[in-house]
Design a protein around this motif. Sequence first.
Motif, short mmCIF file in Angstrom:
data_model
loop_
_atom_site.label_atom_id
_atom_site.label_comp_id
_atom_site.label_asym_id
_atom_site.label_seq_id
_atom_site.Cartn_x
_atom_site.Cartn_y
_atom_site.Cartn_z
N SER A 1 1.07 -1.04 0.03
CA SER A 1 0.52 0.20 0.06
C SER A 1 0.80 1.35 0.11
O SER A 1 0.51 2.13 -0.84
N LEU A 2 1.80 1.04 0.75
CA LEU A 2 2.64 2.60 1.05
C LEU A 2 3.51 2.97 -0.31
O LEU A 2 3.11 4.14 -0.73
N ILE A 3 3.78 1.56 -1.00
CA ILE A 3 4.16 1.75 -2.48
C ILE A 3 3.52 2.24 -3.75
O ILE A 3 3.75 3.14 -4.38
N SER A 4 2.14 1.45 -3.76
CA SER A 4 1.61 2.14 -4.27
C SER A 4 0.99 3.58 -3.92
O SER A 4 1.16 3.95 -4.79
N ASN A 5 0.69 4.23 -3.21
CA ASN A 5 0.27 6.16 -3.22
C ASN A 5 1.01 6.20 -3.23
O ASN A 5 1.22 8.06 -3.74
N ALA A 6 2.89 5.90 -2.91
CA ALA A 6 3.78 6.96 -3.38
C ALA A 6 4.17 6.87 -4.71
O ALA A 6 3.86 7.67 -5.45
N ILE A 7 3.13 5.68 -5.62
CA ILE A 7 4.13 5.86 -7.22
C ILE A 7 2.94 6.60 -7.60
O ILE A 7 2.55 7.87 -8.60
N THR A 8 1.52 6.24 -7.29
CA THR A 8 0.16 7.08 -7.96
C THR A 8 0.76 8.62 -7.77
O THR A 8 0.36 8.81 -8.35
N GLN A 9 0.63 8.95 -6.33
CA GLN A 9 0.65 10.27 -5.92
C GLN A 9 1.74 11.02 -6.93
O GLN A 9 1.69 12.12 -7.49
N ALA A 10 2.53 9.72 -7.16
CA ALA A 10 4.03 10.95 -8.04
C ALA A 10 3.60 10.60 -9.61
O ALA A 10 4.23 10.95 -10.92
N GLY A 11 2.34 9.69 -9.52
CA GLY A 11 1.68 10.31 -11.16
C GLY A 11 1.95 9.16 -12.09
O GLY A 11 1.36 8.47 -12.89
#
Lengths: 286, 286, 286, 286
Positions: free
Chosen positions: C103-113
């Motif tokens: 979840s952490l990685i998913s959120n970070a990647i998604t927020q970075a576009g």
Amino acid sequence: MSTIGFLGLGIMGKAMAINLVNAGFDVTVWNRNPAKCEDLVAIGAKLGTSPKSVAERCDITIAMVSDPAAALDICNGPEGVVAGIGEGRGYIDMSTVDDDTSSLISNAITQAGGRFLEAPVSGTKKPAEDGTLIILAAGDESLYQDALPAFDVMGKMSPYLGEVGQGANMKLVVNMMMGGMLSIFSEGISLGLKAGLTGEQILDVVNAGAMANPMFKGKGAMFLEENYTTSFPLKHMQKDMRLAVALGDKLDQPMPTAAIANEAFKQALKAGFGDEDIAAVYKTVK
Amino acid sequence: MSTIGFLGLGIMGKAMAINLVNAGFDVTVWNRNPAKCEDLVAIGAKLGTSPKSVAERCDITIAMVSDPAAALDICNGPEGVVAGIGEGRGYIDMSTVDDDTSSLISNAITQAGGRFLEAPVSGTKKPAEDGTLIILAAGDESLYQDALPAFDVMGKMSPYLGEVGQGANMKLVVNMMMGGMLSIFSEGISLGLKAGLTGEQILDVVNAGAMANPMFKGKGAMFLEENYTTSFPLKHMQKDMRLAVALGDKLDQPMPTAAIANEAFKQALKAGFGDEDIAAVYKTVK
Amino acid sequence: MSTIGFLGLGIMGKAMAINLVNAGFDVTVWNRNPAKCEDLVAIGAKLGTSPKSVAERCDITIAMVSDPAAALDICNGPEGVVAGIGEGRGYIDMSTVDDDTSSLISNAITQAGGRFLEAPVSGTKKPAEDGTLIILAAGDESLYQDALPAFDVMGKMSPYLGEVGQGANMKLVVNMMMGGMLSIFSEGISLGLKAGLTGEQILDVVNAGAMANPMFKGKGAMFLEENYTTSFPLKHMQKDMRLAVALGDKLDQPMPTAAIANEAFKQALKAGFGDEDIAAVYKTVK
Amino acid sequence: MSTIGFLGLGIMGKAMAINLVNAGFDVTVWNRNPAKCEDLVAIGAKLGTSPKSVAERCDITIAMVSDPAAALDICNGPEGVVAGIGEGRGYIDMSTVDDDTSSLISNAITQAGGRFLEAPVSGTKKPAEDGTLIILAAGDESLYQDALPAFDVMGKMSPYLGEVGQGANMKLVVNMMMGGMLSIFSEGISLGLKAGLTGEQILDVVNAGAMANPMFKGKGAMFLEENYTTSFPLKHMQKDMRLAVALGDKLDQPMPTAAIANEAFKQALKAGFGDEDIAAVYKTVK
């Protein structure tokens, strides 16, 4: 007051017979090895010459022997209980035997005109000496009534449980619960110790709460001392748990906790602890 | 005699605070819903205006709230305990919270200069009223010593178990054993009934023997009456068993009996019995 | 054809990256220890200088690292994937990580576009080399479609399982079943041997029947040879079984067989077999 | 080529006998209800008038009947197999019977001068028709050699397993593993569905991996269709699991996973699914 015959003077039987003599009963004893009768005769018991002669002479004959084979042995043959029981006299087998053995003996006694009770006990040497056994009686209800004064001497309770077989069933129920309790208790102590609590802390808390019971007090101390002196042999407990699970199978009663506790006792048996006390199950858990 | 603050006047907290007032302690109470403070004020307690003000005013502040969220809530923020605790005063959380919550609170209090104890209890409403709780204290040992007179009023025993976390661990050990015992007890009663014994016969025999314990007496009666009035909610027990099994996982301690008893409670949860008493596990076993 | 970045060239990653290069993909590789990149460069891969630069340069960046800490590490920081991913490019984590990490990685990647897929695999070294992994993909469906040509090279199947988390869930389901099967298989072989059958007889019969499966063939042979050379470390299997049981707890799904198989693996862990192959569970059963 | 007698033309026996006739064996059939012999006679089998007459006439007589009582019945009495077997002829019981029954029949045949094999089969109607049964032979090795050509027609493998009893033991080992596998498979499917995966996704992944096996393919489809059409009755599986656990008890082999899977099947039996297919265990798990 009925005259009482007593067959089998092992650890349990001797203590029980002594209590009967001391309570004033007219007791005739017999044991395969007659030397064991001496202490009883010294306090006033009569000496029987065979199971047959004891059964002939006494109103009620009680047997307390070590296993089903011995229980059958003292009943059968020209010198056995069946040959002597006659019309209306009573025979009470207090040994722990399986269903089939109990049925065989019940049928033989009944066909010979006698009355029969199975009455396995819950409790070991100390309660036998103290007269505080729990006597699980089942079979002929009139014999049960006649035997109550003797049961009251040997035990602290002796419920009448119904037809032959129900005494054995109750014993399985009780021992299965004991086995399950010991298994979860072993796991709880082990978990607490691994978490850094001390054994004394855990036992103190358990002994103060809603779970407090004499077995945990006794066995918990044995766990911490690593003392597994046999009071109730582990292999007998495992046998009873196996029979309880099998009874559940027969009655379509799922018993997952009992089944798993049985496996814990099997693990202890496999590890070579069968002749040690039931507390030794802890050694394979910790 | 220390002045005592008491935060949280639910079923448990109210009973505990009443005992402290009646024992002569100078008690200041606070509750989210202030109406619940009236009965305490009526017998002599002072009324606090916020967790912060209570913590500022009292030598020792005790909290007894319903869950980890509430336990955090009364500590944090401008009106929380942490803001008021100051140098050397004590805070004792007697709520049942998880490890992480206990650590968070412990750290916050300590960094603010206060002393901290976790002290979850074993026992429900009746022991709270009777002052016979079992208090499982862990954390600052000097605070433990200072709190002993208050613990003696609220509980019948309050061992000091070591560093923060050991109180919670002891509670898991105890509850896991209780769950396992209830599971094997349910199976034993079910087996006996299917075999034709009566519930009364089984309970009488169990209650007379080495396994006799208050929990079996109470829950056994509930089984037979099919009465599952909640004293300890089944879902809380299942949560504790789950946490105990997880603790075993962390410590490499196999616990097959506990794992299977946990599954029995999960089965009961799945069947919709989560808000009933822990005795309701019997409904899915029988 | 998408350009592919590949981060992490351990036993699994290296084999997977080689297959991608050999299939004609334009692959840029990076590894913490750059020496491990040489073999890839020798067959035509480009060398990346940091996770960030790889992510910047490639349409799709794949990571295959050893644990959650490493998976987070290559994402974060000024030289991490998140810093380089940019709008619309894709990141696929094929490592086995826990829910929270994913979840952490998913959120970070998604927020970075960026777009994100979790895609843990079932299968070890040999299937990685043979391109026959089972790829359990979950997350951004458009990225899944774009990645399919690469998945087809690395695996024999790569179902799209839904939102992030479902790949990990499928892996737990699969591994929990494998653990349960190994546990009952160990017991069956042990029972047969104790009953006097030979291991070869048992394996022959099992392999000929409705239960025949590649795992039993492979692990059965290992049991009989007492060869526990690690292909899948026992401690990782136990961790997955623990997580599966915990997932069942969360979802109110009783799983007694899985819970007990988990205890068998814990027993093996306690016995010190954690770094051996999952087949070593047999050593504590037999 | 030996002449073959075939006793018992139920679903299994009829298919097996047809295969023997079609393979060119000289087959004499007998069935309690002679109407069932017509189809066999139509393709060239001879009609026997009693088990005795069949045993007298044929080199090897095979029985395939429904239960131990029937297996004893065709052996005993003036018209039974024992009365006709004579010196050196062979009798092969392919029915599934318990140890005691197998021993009784073995002793009776041997004392009458005959040779005996127990040869229970693994496989149901379809493999019987296809000649792909797994035949678990144990007993007289010379008879085994003589029977191999017939076994090769009826089965795809027919290992010789040793003395009488080992065929039955192998069958218990195999069925216990099947029961355990079905139990963990039911839990895995249930967990996956609750976690939001689809049944098709789970089965696809399982069928592609190291666990893939014909039983999971067949039963998995049945789970998802909620189709429990009986191929192997659940109550028979539970009986075999019970016997396997009992065998483990006798041999001091702990088998916790099997014990718990047995409880799952008991739960299904209690729920009334005993006559449905073994797949119905899923109904009590999901």
